[in-house]
Design an enzyme around this catalytic site. Structure first.
Site, mmCIF file in Angstrom:
data_model
loop_
_atom_site.group_PDB
_atom_site.id
_atom_site.type_symbol
_atom_site.label_atom_id
_atom_site.label_comp_id
_atom_site.label_asym_id
_atom_site.label_seq_id
_atom_site.Cartn_x
_atom_site.Cartn_y
_atom_site.Cartn_z
ATOM 1 C CD GLU A 1 9.480 -4.225 -4.530
ATOM 2 O OE1 GLU A 1 9.290 -2.740 -4.646
ATOM 3 O OE2 GLU A 1 8.219 -4.910 -4.828
ATOM 4 N NE ARG B 1 27.179 9.145 -2.246
ATOM 5 C CZ ARG B 1 27.299 9.349 -1.855
ATOM 6 N NH1 ARG B 1 27.885 9.000 -0.426
ATOM 7 N NH2 ARG B 1 29.009 9.984 -1.726
ATOM 8 C CG HIS C 1 7.485 1.360 -11.221
ATOM 9 N ND1 HIS C 1 7.954 1.896 -10.038
ATOM 10 C CD2 HIS C 1 6.112 1.062 -10.871
ATOM 11 C CE1 HIS C 1 6.859 1.491 -9.168
ATOM 12 N NE2 HIS C 1 5.705 0.704 -10.224
ATOM 13 C CG ASP D 1 6.511 -9.743 -8.667
ATOM 14 O OD1 ASP D 1 7.168 -9.171 -9.179
ATOM 15 O OD2 ASP D 1 5.739 -9.349 -8.146
ATOM 16 N NE ARG E 1 4.801 -2.656 -13.907
ATOM 17 C CZ ARG E 1 4.279 -2.030 -12.380
ATOM 18 N NH1 ARG E 1 4.188 -2.637 -10.986
ATOM 19 N NH2 ARG E 1 3.485 -0.939 -12.745
ATOM 20 C CB THR F 1 3.706 -10.900 -12.373
ATOM 21 O OG1 THR F 1 4.544 -10.114 -10.652
ATOM 22 C CG2 THR F 1 3.918 -12.664 -11.418
ATOM 23 N N GLY G 1 -0.561 -4.192 -12.944
ATOM 24 C CA GLY G 1 0.550 -3.825 -12.788
ATOM 25 C C GLY G 1 0.648 -4.193 -14.312
ATOM 26 C CG MET H 1 10.307 -3.114 -8.559
ATOM 27 S SD MET H 1 8.531 -2.831 -9.926
ATOM 28 C CE MET H 1 8.092 -1.444 -8.557
ATOM 29 N N GLY H 2 9.765 -6.962 -6.531
ATOM 30 C CA GLY H 2 9.703 -8.208 -6.229
ATOM 31 C C GLY H 2 8.335 -8.698 -5.604
HETATM 32 O O1 F6P Z 1 3.601 -6.969 -8.766
HETATM 33 C C1 F6P Z 1 4.504 -6.214 -9.425
HETATM 34 C C2 F6P Z 1 5.044 -5.385 -9.776
HETATM 35 O O2 F6P Z 1 6.007 -4.671 -10.053
HETATM 36 C C3 F6P Z 1 6.088 -5.453 -7.835
HETATM 37 O O3 F6P Z 1 7.723 -5.997 -7.993
HETATM 38 C C4 F6P Z 1 6.128 -4.518 -6.867
HETATM 39 O O4 F6P Z 1 6.437 -4.376 -5.371
HETATM 40 C C5 F6P Z 1 4.832 -3.305 -7.391
HETATM 41 O O5 F6P Z 1 4.629 -4.588 -8.935
HETATM 42 C C6 F6P Z 1 3.932 -2.138 -7.612
HETATM 43 O O6 F6P Z 1 3.482 -1.783 -7.869
HETATM 44 P P1 F6P Z 1 3.024 -0.344 -8.372
HETATM 45 O O7 F6P Z 1 3.004 -0.556 -9.859
HETATM 46 O O8 F6P Z 1 1.899 -0.300 -8.363
HETATM 47 O O9 F6P Z 1 3.882 1.028 -7.613
#
Ligand code: F6P
Length: 358
Positions: free
Chosen positions: A235, A277, A283, A140, A286, A138, A12, A182-183
């Site tokens: 998550e 809600r 993403h 995470d 990220r 990462t 990722g 995420m994480g």
């Molecule tokens: O490991 C980084 C991460 O962003 C996680 O937090 C998340 O679960 C995963 O990658 C998502 O991956 P993808 O981009 O393959 O959906």
């Protein structure tokens, strides 16, 4: 003749990747190295090889940009992990193909930027006689071998910004919002963002919680005239003992939708009592440009890995410990995941402040 280094990122993407790449190249050319950047992760070193020449000109002005100029993938013939904790044995002919292509291109060694999957693959290629040095990556922040990975701080900032926004609308409507961060199996992003972003409940993968206890907490907030509640949930958190995930085409565990499961569970347990809600940040955490902290950290990693390469520290990975750059065996990076415990400062602070944290 200059020696040629290959740079590769896989898995990722992560804010800060371009800053690492640019720093390696900017420093490396002053040490008389040449560079090629392999594209689309490990696929770039396989047949047909996909790469670009990297020099001072091609990395100019990229350090502040999110994403990666090399593109990336978490799938493909070189996937080092299938699911959490499982190492995938890469077929010998694929490893051989990569080694042959690197030799044909005159690449003396590889700098590999990646998480535990990418670094597991790197270890297998190193056993095939390729000079490799790793850089951890990462959002995470869950690699045990290093205190901090670049991208994490930006992801937390994105989540805090979202929580700030949710607060205003939640207050106007007197609603309960469940915000999913995420994480994967680690709760670092949710913990930091939840604390900084004023969440009233923080739910992490590392601990179990009872929906009934959460509802009691929400009721006691109502009694105290707090008519809206913000729940930050990781998550990978478990609702009634189970995490919520789908499998993607390459069989890597993919998390999705725990906030919705929790929302339905609260509604089923106390129908109509709360207006609920959910929001999945996904993403957005990220994407975008790295913040100042991540840019600086990424540049530190870039300089440290170039120095390590120059000193021939192959089979190792650069890491940060107590704010110092150090080297550790790549194995250390893939062995153990760093998880939140009840002794982590942010966790105890949240507890002391009366946040429902589990
Ligand atoms: O490991 C980084 C991460 O962003 C996680 O937090 C998340 O679960 C995963 O990658 C998502 O991956 P993808 O981009 O393959 O959906």
């Amino acid at each position: 003749m200059s020696k040629k280094i290959g740079i590769l990122n896989s898995g990722g993407d992560c804010p800060g990747l371009n800053a690492v790449i640019a720093s390696i190249v900017k420093l490396g050319v002053t040490m008389d190295y040449e560079f090629v950047g392999f594209e689309r992760g490990w696929e770039g070193v396989l047949d047909p090889p996909m790469y670009m020449k990297l020099d001072s000109e091609s990395v100019k002005g990229i350090s502040y940009l999110g994403g990666t100029i090399l593109k990336t993938t978490s799938k493909g013939r070189f996937a080092g992990k299938v699911g959490e904790g499982n190492t995938n044995k890469i077929p010998v002919d694929i490893l051989g193909q990569a080694k042959r292509n690197l030799d044909d291109l005159g690449v003396e060694g590889l700098i590999v930027i990646g998480g535990d999957g990418t670094l597991s693959a790197a270890m297998q290629l190193a056993e095939h006689g390729v000079n490799i040095i790793g850089v951890p990556k990462t959002i995470d922040n869950d690699l045990n071998a290093t205190d901090k990975t670049f991208g994490y701080s930006t992801a937390v900032s994105v989540a805090v910004d979202a929580l700030d926004k949710i607060h205003t609308t939640a207050t106007s409507h007197e609603r309960t919002f469940i915000v999913e961060c995420m994480g994967r199996g680690a709760g670092w992003i949710t913990l930091s963002a939840g604390l900084a972003g004023g969440a009233n409940a923080i739910l992490l993968p590392e601990f179990d919680f009872s929906v009934d206890d959460l509802i009691s907490h929400m009721r006691s907030r109502l009694k105290n005239q707090n008519r809206s509640t913000i729940i930050a949930i990781a998550e990978g958190a478990r609702v009634n003992g189970s995490s919520v995930h789908a499998h993607s085409d390459h069989k890597e565990v993919r998390y999705a939708g725990v906030s919705e499961v929790l929302m339905n569970e609260i509604e089923d347990t106390s129908p109509g009592e709360f207006e609920l809600r959910n929001v999945i940040l996904g993403h957005t955490q990220r994407g975008g440009n790295p913040n100042a902290e991540d840019r600086t950290l990424a540049k530190r990693y870039g300089v440290a890995v170039m120095d390590a390469y120059h000193n021939g520290e192959f089979g190792k990975m650069v890491a940060v410990k107590d704010n110092e750059m150090r080297l550790c065996p790549i194995e250390e990076a893939v062995e153990e995941i760093k998880l939140v415990s009840e002794y982590v400062h942010e966790y105890t602070v949240a507890q002391r402040l009366g946040i429902f944290i589990h």
